[in-house]
Scaffold this active site. Structure first.
Site, PDB file in Angstrom:
ATOM      1  CG  ASP A 134      -8.122  -0.342   4.744  1.00  0.00           C
ATOM      2  OD1 ASP A 134      -8.240  -0.375   5.989  1.00  0.00           O
ATOM      3  OD2 ASP A 134      -7.300   0.378   4.161  1.00  0.00           O
ATOM      4  CE1 TYR A 136      -9.098   7.944   3.056  1.00  0.00           C
ATOM      5  CE2 TYR A 136     -11.220   8.971   2.650  1.00  0.00           C
ATOM      6  CZ  TYR A 136      -9.850   8.974   2.519  1.00  0.00           C
ATOM      7  OH  TYR A 136      -9.235  10.016   1.848  1.00  0.00           O
ATOM      8  CG  HIS A 141      -6.271   9.434   6.423  1.00  0.00           C
ATOM      9  ND1 HIS A 141      -4.975   9.581   5.972  1.00  0.00           N
ATOM     10  CD2 HIS A 141      -6.862   8.546   5.578  1.00  0.00           C
ATOM     11  CE1 HIS A 141      -4.790   8.806   4.910  1.00  0.00           C
ATOM     12  NE2 HIS A 141      -5.922   8.170   4.648  1.00  0.00           N
ATOM     13  NE  ARG A 150     -12.000  15.073  -3.349  1.00  0.00           N
ATOM     14  CZ  ARG A 150     -11.573  13.984  -2.698  1.00  0.00           C
ATOM     15  NH1 ARG A 150     -10.968  13.025  -3.366  1.00  0.00           N
ATOM     16  NH2 ARG A 150     -11.769  13.850  -1.404  1.00  0.00           N
ATOM     17  CD  GLU A 206      -3.282   4.281   3.851  1.00  0.00           C
ATOM     18  OE1 GLU A 206      -4.118   3.376   4.047  1.00  0.00           O
ATOM     19  OE2 GLU A 206      -3.474   5.237   3.059  1.00  0.00           O
ATOM     20  CD  GLU A 208      -5.542   1.333   7.416  1.00  0.00           C
ATOM     21  OE1 GLU A 208      -6.498   0.549   7.607  1.00  0.00           O
ATOM     22  OE2 GLU A 208      -5.258   1.818   6.308  1.00  0.00           O
ATOM     23  CG  ASP A 240      -3.816  -0.126   3.433  1.00  0.00           C
ATOM     24  OD1 ASP A 240      -3.462  -0.966   2.592  1.00  0.00           O
ATOM     25  OD2 ASP A 240      -4.656   0.773   3.199  1.00  0.00           O
ATOM     26  CD  GLN A 247      -4.078   5.935  -2.717  1.00  0.00           C
ATOM     27  OE1 GLN A 247      -2.970   5.904  -2.188  1.00  0.00           O
ATOM     28  NE2 GLN A 247      -5.190   6.083  -2.015  1.00  0.00           N
ATOM     29  CE  LYS A 260      -4.718   2.479  -0.145  1.00  0.00           C
ATOM     30  NZ  LYS A 260      -4.212   3.054   1.100  1.00  0.00           N
TER      31      LYS A 260
HETATM   32 MN    MN Z   1      -5.857   2.131   4.320  1.00  0.00          MN
END
Ligand code: MN
Length: 431
Positions: A134, A136, A141, A150, A206, A208, A240, A247, A260
């Site tokens: 997977d 990113y 996103h 963060r 998610e 995707e 996903d 997480q 996940k």
């Molecule tokens: Mn994902």
């Protein structure tokens, strides 16, 4: 484009299957996506092609010699998964497409005995998935998640615009659309105390897409950008499922793990790259001050796929009362910062082999606007902006009984609409 392929994409082409000729149909004769179905629990899995509201029984078409293909290809079309066909490569995929288009065209004799009503069959996973990775690939996103997790500093990590970031997922928990999703347990860390083992409370989806690998590469070989698109058999919708509380505690330093690995859903119909030809464009777009990509990731063909998608949510109560599902978000695959070609070229840049049926996830498809954010974490901004459902309840994250449906399609002037169908999952209570 070859003339024979072009003919299968001609928007004026019609089928003797009436439903395939309706404008809003996901599966017109220009689409011809591949899947695997059973007519009942004990029947053997069989390759099918979706046409209108029906499924063409490909094995029956081969066995009755209604479908004209050579012996070797015929053998792959009678398998119980798509892997043997995927391994054959783009020329054979196209030969099968052209033969099936000829069989289903309005000009050919109707062969209703080769069809099953789509409602009468159970769809299976279309291929054996050896490996699942997977990525990113949507910067919006990654930027949103970076801002939440963060808050101090640059939301994008320093590598983000230089390479497609990914992690190795679990092929063993990839399930076909319609499979129930059991709420996972996990290790959770309250802000004010030690970690506990408990039921996930922040369950998310998610939005995707998945690229399904056709022909792979040998150990030690790389897939160059110029070849990458021709190695991809087609696209599916991918959800996903993600346990955000798990997480948050586990993801550093090695990335996603148990958050996940409990389930990822895919749509049952693999829409081929050939069918998506009219919706390919150059790109992906980069901002003026983005760093240049290294040469091995330079786009050399039209690899951006303009596939639109939407997410709908219906609670158990809404479904019981007949309330239509609520649209939660809407986006396009063209919003990604990295294409599937770049993901494949990067993934294999070390000589890592890909095999027929391997699955590559795009990462959450999110655009700039709140309506185009592809998961609840972003859509509700970590639960601080809950969604109001028509049944009077609110959602920060998914509750038991919630049904999540992702749909996807391509449309454009002068082309037939091509649908990817849907990817559905209902959340079941923890066990
Ligand atoms: Mn994902």
């Amino acid at each position: 484009m070859s003339t024979a392929l072009e003919a299968t994409l001609d928007p004026s082409l019609r089928s003797w299957v009436d439903a395939a000729n309706h404008d809003d149909c996901d599966f017109p004769i220009q689409n011809l996506p591949w899947g695997v179905f059973r007519t009942d629990g004990s029947a053997e899995a069989t390759i099918g092609v979706a046409i209108g509201d029906a499924v063409l029984d490909v094995r029956a078409a081969v066995e009755t010699q209604a479908l004209h293909v050579d012996g070797d290809l015929a053998c792959a079309l009678c398998a119980t998964t798509l892997n043997p066909l995927m391994a054959k490569g783009p020329d054979q995929w196209r030969a099968a497409r052209i033969a099936i288009s000829a069989l289903l065209a309005e000009s050919a004799p109707a062969r209703h005995e080769l069809l099953h009503a789509m409602n009468d069959v159970a769809m299976c996973l279309p291929m054996d998935i050896g490996d699942y990775t997977d990525f990113y690939a949507a910067r919006h996103h990654a930027t949103n998640v970076g801002r939440m997790f963060r808050p101090d500093g640059d939301p994008l990590m320093p590598n983000y615009l230089h390479l497609p970031v990914g992690y190795h997922g679990r092929a063993s928990s990839v399930v076909v659309s319609g499979t129930g999703i059991v709420r996972p347990h996990g290790q959770l860390k309250p802000d004010d105390g030690p970690p506990v083992f408990d039921v996930c409370r922040l369950l998310d989806y998610e939005l995707e897409f998945g690229a399904v690998i056709g022909t792979g590469n040998a150990l030690g070989d790389r897939v160059p950008m110029a070849d990458a698109m021709s190695r991809i058999f087609g696209l599916v919708i991918l959800n996903d499922w993600s346990a955000r509380d798990v997480q948050k505690w586990e993801y550093q330093p090695l990335g996603p793990f148990n958050a996940k690995n409990f389930a990822s859903s895919i749509s049952p119909w693999v829409v081929t790259i050939d069918a998506l030809t009219p919706f390919r464009t150059a790109g992906p777009a980069r901002d003026a001050d983005d760093p240049a990509v290294l040469e091995y990731l330079h786009p050399v063909t039209d690899d951006v796929l303009d596939v639109r998608c939407a997410v709908h949510l219906a609670s158990a109560q809404m479904r019981a009362e007949g309330t239509p599902a609520m649209e939660v978000s809407r986006g396009t695959l063209a919003d990604l910062t990295w294409t599937f070609s770049q993901m494949l070229a990067h993934h294999t840049s070390t000589g890592c082999p890909m095999r027929p049926g391997d699955l590559i996830g795009s990462g959450t498809v999110s655009g700039l606007t709140p309506e185009s954010r592809g998961c609840l974490l972003e859509r509700t901004w970590r639960g601080t902006e809950p969604l109001d459902l028509p049944d009077g309840t609110q959602r920060r994250f998914l509750l038991d009984g919630d049904e999540l449906t992702i749909t996807a399609w391509c449309e454009g002037d002068g082309h037939r609409r091509i649908g990817l169908g849907q990817c559905v999952g209902v959340i079941e209570p923890a066990r």
